[in-house]
Design a protein around this motif. Structure first.
Motif, PDB file in Angstrom:
ATOM      1  N   SER A  51      -2.381  11.409   3.579  1.00  0.00           N
ATOM      2  CA  SER A  51      -3.667  11.859   3.071  1.00  0.00           C
ATOM      3  C   SER A  51      -4.519  10.694   2.557  1.00  0.00           C
ATOM      4  O   SER A  51      -5.737  10.720   2.708  1.00  0.00           O
ATOM      5  CB  SER A  51      -3.513  13.021   2.089  1.00  0.00           C
ATOM      6  N   ASP A  52      -3.890   9.630   2.049  1.00  0.00           N
ATOM      7  CA  ASP A  52      -4.655   8.418   1.712  1.00  0.00           C
ATOM      8  C   ASP A  52      -5.328   7.847   2.956  1.00  0.00           C
ATOM      9  O   ASP A  52      -6.472   7.407   2.929  1.00  0.00           O
ATOM     10  CB  ASP A  52      -3.730   7.336   1.128  1.00  0.00           C
ATOM     11  N   LEU A  53      -4.552   7.875   4.040  1.00  0.00           N
ATOM     12  CA  LEU A  53      -5.048   7.356   5.305  1.00  0.00           C
ATOM     13  C   LEU A  53      -6.260   8.170   5.772  1.00  0.00           C
ATOM     14  O   LEU A  53      -7.262   7.629   6.228  1.00  0.00           O
ATOM     15  CB  LEU A  53      -3.912   7.473   6.325  1.00  0.00           C
TER      16      LEU A  53
ATOM     17  N   ASN B 173       1.508  12.027   1.001  1.00  0.00           N
ATOM     18  CA  ASN B 173       0.528  11.265   0.215  1.00  0.00           C
ATOM     19  C   ASN B 173      -0.020  10.081   1.008  1.00  0.00           C
ATOM     20  O   ASN B 173      -1.214   9.799   0.970  1.00  0.00           O
ATOM     21  CB  ASN B 173       1.153  10.766  -1.091  1.00  0.00           C
ATOM     22  N   VAL B 174       0.892   9.401   1.725  1.00  0.00           N
ATOM     23  CA  VAL B 174       0.449   8.261   2.528  1.00  0.00           C
ATOM     24  C   VAL B 174      -0.522   8.722   3.610  1.00  0.00           C
ATOM     25  O   VAL B 174      -1.571   8.112   3.834  1.00  0.00           O
ATOM     26  CB  VAL B 174       1.661   7.545   3.171  1.00  0.00           C
TER      27      VAL B 174
ATOM     28  N   ARG C 238       7.577   6.076   5.954  1.00  0.00           N
ATOM     29  CA  ARG C 238       6.447   5.278   5.501  1.00  0.00           C
ATOM     30  C   ARG C 238       6.406   3.955   6.266  1.00  0.00           C
ATOM     31  O   ARG C 238       5.336   3.475   6.632  1.00  0.00           O
ATOM     32  CB  ARG C 238       6.548   5.024   3.988  1.00  0.00           C
TER      33      ARG C 238
ATOM     34  N   LYS D   6      -8.262   9.828   3.889  1.00  0.00           N
ATOM     35  CA  LYS D   6      -9.415   9.534   3.010  1.00  0.00           C
ATOM     36  C   LYS D   6     -10.063   8.205   3.375  1.00  0.00           C
ATOM     37  O   LYS D   6     -11.258   8.012   3.183  1.00  0.00           O
ATOM     38  CB  LYS D   6      -8.954   9.507   1.551  1.00  0.00           C
ATOM     39  N   SER D   7      -9.255   7.287   3.904  1.00  0.00           N
ATOM     40  CA  SER D   7      -9.812   5.975   4.244  1.00  0.00           C
ATOM     41  C   SER D   7     -10.633   6.013   5.531  1.00  0.00           C
ATOM     42  O   SER D   7     -11.165   4.995   5.965  1.00  0.00           O
ATOM     43  CB  SER D   7      -8.686   4.952   4.386  1.00  0.00           C
TER      44      SER D   7
ATOM     45  N   ARG E 206       0.825  -1.212   0.000  1.00  0.00           N
ATOM     46  CA  ARG E 206       0.000   0.000   0.000  1.00  0.00           C
ATOM     47  C   ARG E 206       0.862   1.267   0.000  1.00  0.00           C
ATOM     48  O   ARG E 206       0.471   2.288  -0.558  1.00  0.00           O
ATOM     49  CB  ARG E 206      -0.881  -0.050   1.246  1.00  0.00           C
ATOM     50  N   VAL E 207       2.036   1.214   0.661  1.00  0.00           N
ATOM     51  CA  VAL E 207       2.882   2.415   0.706  1.00  0.00           C
ATOM     52  C   VAL E 207       4.094   2.287  -0.217  1.00  0.00           C
ATOM     53  O   VAL E 207       5.055   3.046  -0.117  1.00  0.00           O
ATOM     54  CB  VAL E 207       3.348   2.747   2.144  1.00  0.00           C
TER      55      VAL E 207
ATOM     56  N   GLU F 233       6.001  12.113  -0.716  1.00  0.00           N
ATOM     57  CA  GLU F 233       5.643  10.693  -0.638  1.00  0.00           C
ATOM     58  C   GLU F 233       5.045  10.346   0.720  1.00  0.00           C
ATOM     59  O   GLU F 233       4.169   9.486   0.817  1.00  0.00           O
ATOM     60  CB  GLU F 233       6.871   9.821  -0.947  1.00  0.00           C
TER      61      GLU F 233
ATOM     62  N   ILE G  91      -6.060  18.582   3.997  1.00  0.00           N
ATOM     63  CA  ILE G  91      -6.618  17.335   4.520  1.00  0.00           C
ATOM     64  C   ILE G  91      -7.483  17.493   5.770  1.00  0.00           C
ATOM     65  O   ILE G  91      -8.238  16.596   6.111  1.00  0.00           O
ATOM     66  CB  ILE G  91      -5.535  16.269   4.822  1.00  0.00           C
TER      67      ILE G  91
END
Lengths: 219, 244
Positions: B184-186, B181-182, B148, B188-189, B127-128, B178, B206
């Motif tokens: 902000s994905d988190l 991004n991780v 990460r 969003k989840s 995922r990362v 990088e 975010i």
């Protein structure tokens, strides 16, 4: 030189049994010294103040008095407080263990303190129990700081066992005394014993170096 | 968002005579992304570290899902397993491989089977974007990769919330993205996130809420658009004019 060779031929079994004595005393002192040292180091690092103080006083006393004095102290004192019979050798070995534990505890404490504080925090933050923080994260890293200093302590311990000869405990220095009193060839006997110590410690320091290099592989 | 995860009441922390936190009360709700901004030495990091008790508060209370965790009866280790933390200096474990870094706590403390823990760790690494580094030691990783790794190490415990303490401050500029991004994905989840940061653009993008902490108190607590466009407190305005 010739006399020395003759002396070795005639008394090699005395020197060798002395070497065996030195080896087992050193091994016992180191093993139990490390166990006791870990325990004292832990006492010095707990959050419980009175225990810290007890451990600190223990270390200060043992580092601040001569080892020979400590040996006399245990040799005379220990049989008085123990309910069972103790041989001279047992008293001296206990004294050497106690003495070594003070130095070893300081080495361990310094090695643990040298581990980055962030490692403690990260280990705690993922919820490791206190025991696991110590055994899985801190000690494996501390061992790399501890080992070189401990190597020196090993060598001091081996040399320190020679003090046991004062009490005629079977070890290398005592075998010198035995041979010397039988032959009056002091210098030659001393040289032989000295060479044996030298070889012993040379081998020991190589072994420790080897172990250090092994541990460095991971970083 | 009524589902509260963390609530603090009058939290204070002093180091000797220095009072770093002077009474902080706030509530973090489930799924909320809260950024904490403010000047250095203002107490942001100390506040964050209090939340998982790496710093013991001098007074005040912290509640986790309604249960007081500042009470003496609480098993702190058990609580920390439910809160992930990511540090400025990564603090990955140098004597373990990347995979072992991640599986250590689940295997030891949650009694997850080794194969299961490893399978999950691999999924997290994928995922990362670190799947190919699984058997490396951390010394071979760049700063961004280490960070990460430290994020997925925390995620492997399935925390209820994640705390980030200036996660990009120790990174070279080209690696900041990088890591962000991780995070902000988190976000969003749906992960609950509290993040101390100096990345104002990121905070604005975010966050659901931004706290401005200065002099040991929350000076302003507002949505990012409010705080960044029309800050009410003059201290916030001054701070933002200096960093933006």
């Amino acid at each position: 030189m010739e006399k020395m060779i003759k002396l070795w031929e005639r008394y090699s079994d005395v020197f060798l049994s002395g070497l065996v004595g030195t080896l087992w005393i050193s091994a016992v002192v180191l093993i139990f010294g490390i166990i006791l040292g870990i325990f004292v180091a832990l006492l010095r690092m707990t959050k419980i103040k009175p225990l810290n103080i007890v451990a600190e006083v223990y270390v200060e006393i043992l580092r601040g008095t001569p080892v020979l004095l400590q040996l006399y102290f245990f040799w005379i004192g220990l049989p008085k407080i123990m309910p069972f019979e103790l041989s001279d050798t047992q008293c001296i070995v206990v004294a050497l263990i106690v003495s070594a534990s003070a130095y070893i505890s300081e080495i361990i404490r310094a090695g643990i303190n040298a581990v980055d504080v962030g490692q403690w925090e990260a280990a705690r933050s993922i919820g490791l129990s206190n025991t696991h923080v110590m055994t899985k994260i801190i000690l494996p890293q501390a061992i790399k700081n501890i080992l070189p200093a401990l190597g020196n302590e090993f060598i001091s311990t081996v040399k320190g066992t020679s003090l046991a000869s004062v009490f005629f405990v079977g070890e290398l220095m005592t075998s010198y005394k035995t041979v010397q009193s039988a032959t009056f060839l002091s210098l030659q006997a001393l040289t032989i014993v000295g060479i044996i110590y030298l070889i012993l410690n040379f081998v020991l320091s190589r072994l420790v170096k080897l172990l250090e290099r092994r541990l460095q592989v991971s970083d | 968002m009524t589902n509260e995860i963390i609530r603090t009441e009058g939290l204070t922390k002093s180091f000797g005579k220095l009072e770093v936190l002077k009474g902080i009360s706030t509530t973090i709700h489930k799924g909320e992304v809260v950024s904490i901004i403010g000047p250095s030495g203002g107490g942001k990091s100390t506040f964050l570290r209090c939340l998982n008790l790496l710093e013991e508060p001098t007074s005040g209370k912290i509640f986790f899902k309604g249960q007081e965790i500042t009470s003496k009866k609480i098993d702190i280790c058990e609580y920390r397993r439910q809160i992930g933390m990511v540090f400025q200096t990564f603090n990955v474990f140098p004597h373990m491989t990347v995979l072992e870094n991640i599986t250590l706590a689940p295997i030891l403390e949650k009694k997850v089977k080794k194969e299961d823990a490893e399978a999950e760790a691999m999924a997290l690494l994928k995922r990362v974007g670190l799947a190919d580094k699984a058997s490396e030691y951390p010394r071979k990783l760049s700063g961004g990769q280490k960070q990460r790794l430290s994020i997925v190490r925390a995620l492997a415990m399935h925390p209820e919330a994640m705390l980030f303490d200036e996660p990009t401050s120790a990174l070279d500029p080209e690696m900041v993205k990088e890591v962000l991004n991780v995070i902000s994905d988190l976000a969003k989840s749906g992960m609950t996130i509290v993040c101390v940061t100096h990345e104002m653009g990121f905070a604005r993008e975010i966050s659901d809420r931004v706290l401005f902490i200065s002099d040991g108190i929350i000076k302003e607590d507002a949505s990012p658009s409010e705080i960044f466009t029309s800050p009410r407190d003059p201290a916030t305005a001054r701070f933002l004019s200096m960093v933006l």
